[in-house]
Scaffold this motif. Sequence first.
Motif, short mmCIF file in Angstrom:
data_model
loop_
_atom_site.label_atom_id
_atom_site.label_comp_id
_atom_site.label_asym_id
_atom_site.label_seq_id
_atom_site.Cartn_x
_atom_site.Cartn_y
_atom_site.Cartn_z
N GLU A 123 -1.81 -17.48 -8.06
CA GLU A 123 -0.87 -17.39 -8.89
C GLU A 123 -0.47 -18.33 -9.90
N ARG A 124 -0.02 -17.96 -11.34
CA ARG A 124 0.57 -18.94 -12.10
C ARG A 124 2.02 -18.80 -12.27
N PHE A 125 2.76 -19.94 -12.12
CA PHE A 125 4.08 -19.79 -12.10
C PHE A 125 4.79 -20.48 -13.08
N ASP A 126 5.77 -19.92 -13.88
CA ASP A 126 6.64 -20.44 -14.81
C ASP A 126 8.07 -20.74 -14.27
N VAL A 127 8.19 -22.13 -13.79
CA VAL A 127 9.23 -22.45 -13.16
C VAL A 127 10.52 -23.04 -14.06
N PHE A 128 11.60 -22.61 -13.81
CA PHE A 128 12.78 -23.33 -14.25
C PHE A 128 13.67 -23.77 -13.18
N ALA A 129 13.59 -25.00 -12.90
CA ALA A 129 14.39 -25.68 -11.77
C ALA A 129 15.40 -26.30 -12.39
N TYR A 130 16.65 -26.25 -11.67
CA TYR A 130 17.81 -27.03 -12.22
C TYR A 130 18.86 -27.22 -11.01
N THR A 131 19.58 -28.26 -11.29
CA THR A 131 20.82 -28.59 -10.42
C THR A 131 21.89 -27.64 -11.15
N VAL A 132 23.01 -27.27 -10.28
CA VAL A 132 24.25 -26.27 -10.99
C VAL A 132 24.63 -27.16 -12.31
N GLU A 133 24.63 -28.46 -12.45
CA GLU A 133 25.09 -28.82 -13.65
C GLU A 133 23.99 -28.82 -14.88
N GLY A 134 22.79 -29.20 -14.46
CA GLY A 134 21.43 -28.70 -15.22
C GLY A 134 21.58 -27.38 -15.69
N TYR A 135 21.58 -26.49 -14.86
CA TYR A 135 21.46 -25.03 -15.37
C TYR A 135 22.74 -24.82 -16.59
N ARG A 136 23.69 -25.31 -16.13
CA ARG A 136 24.98 -25.17 -17.30
C ARG A 136 24.58 -25.80 -18.62
N GLU A 137 24.12 -26.87 -18.50
CA GLU A 137 23.77 -27.53 -19.91
C GLU A 137 22.76 -27.07 -20.52
N TRP A 138 21.55 -26.48 -19.89
CA TRP A 138 20.36 -25.83 -20.48
C TRP A 138 20.92 -24.36 -21.02
N ALA A 139 21.65 -23.57 -20.24
CA ALA A 139 22.12 -22.38 -20.59
C ALA A 139 22.91 -22.46 -21.99
N GLU A 140 23.69 -23.53 -22.04
CA GLU A 140 24.28 -23.98 -23.23
C GLU A 140 23.43 -23.70 -24.27
N HIS A 141 22.23 -24.63 -24.33
CA HIS A 141 21.33 -24.80 -25.40
C HIS A 141 20.84 -23.43 -25.71
N ASP A 142 20.58 -22.76 -24.69
CA ASP A 142 20.18 -21.05 -24.71
C ASP A 142 20.86 -20.49 -25.73
N PHE A 143 22.46 -20.43 -25.12
CA PHE A 143 23.36 -19.72 -26.19
C PHE A 143 23.61 -19.93 -27.54
N ALA A 144 23.30 -21.20 -27.87
CA ALA A 144 23.60 -21.90 -29.14
C ALA A 144 22.18 -21.51 -29.88
N SER A 145 21.14 -21.22 -29.30
CA SER A 145 19.85 -20.72 -30.17
C SER A 145 19.83 -19.39 -30.30
N LEU A 146 20.74 -18.77 -29.83
CA LEU A 146 20.86 -17.10 -29.78
C LEU A 146 19.82 -16.58 -28.83
#
Length: 245
Positions: free
Chosen positions: A80-103
């Motif tokens: 299988e081919r996996f597309d992996v998004f791995a984060y710490t709790v803080e890392g998730y919040r940081e990158w989620a903020e980037h996502d929200f800013a990009s709409l």
Amino acid sequence: MASPRSGGSADAERAADAALRFCDAEYPEATTIVLGGSSSTGKRTPTSDVDILLIAPPSTFEGRSGSPTAEARVTHHDGERFDVFAYTVEGYREWAEHDFASLRPVLPVLLTEGVPLRTGDEFADLRRWSADRLTPGPRTTAHQLALRRYAVTDLIDDLTDATDELVSAAIRADLLRGLGELALLSAGAWLGSGKWLARRLRAADPTSADVLAAFARERDDREAASIAAVLLDRLGGRVDEDLVR
């Protein structure tokens, strides 16, 4: 630690099993594992990968290349081919903020709409936080929408005058994306790319989606430009006047 599973198709169950085997092998410390994309709905195609969002402690990322709080990778395991998004709790919040800013909130949507396969203590709080941010929709100003209408206006004019086949194809691609994103934002919906632009538009504004599909089908450039102009009129109309960018 809870282990909720999908009540969906056998294909979704197979994808879930593959995801857990992969995470146990590659990210054994992961406390939250969420299966997303078409794998979570049982609508996988032969070329679909398995999308996984996982939350793990900081120790997981020690000795790995890149960020100490995040890792995004495409990898293969057990066929299988996996597309992996791995984060710490803080890392998730940081990158989620980037996502929200990009709409284009890829991670928050994955967390809130995906199938949780394993849930740690952080899962409920992160999902609630993500849902609270997603629910109101993207915040866009009239000026931001006018800028997008201006760009689409320019592309429609370019397509009307296009004489080169390759130039025409490039303009059409930009125009389809530009109109689709303008329609989504005008409907108060988050953006998506590729197939997700189409799927989100079908859900948020079916009428605009139908017009955009008609634009995609039309082979004559001038007729296609006319169809695009009709959709632009629906979304606020041309912007020809002076505009400060």
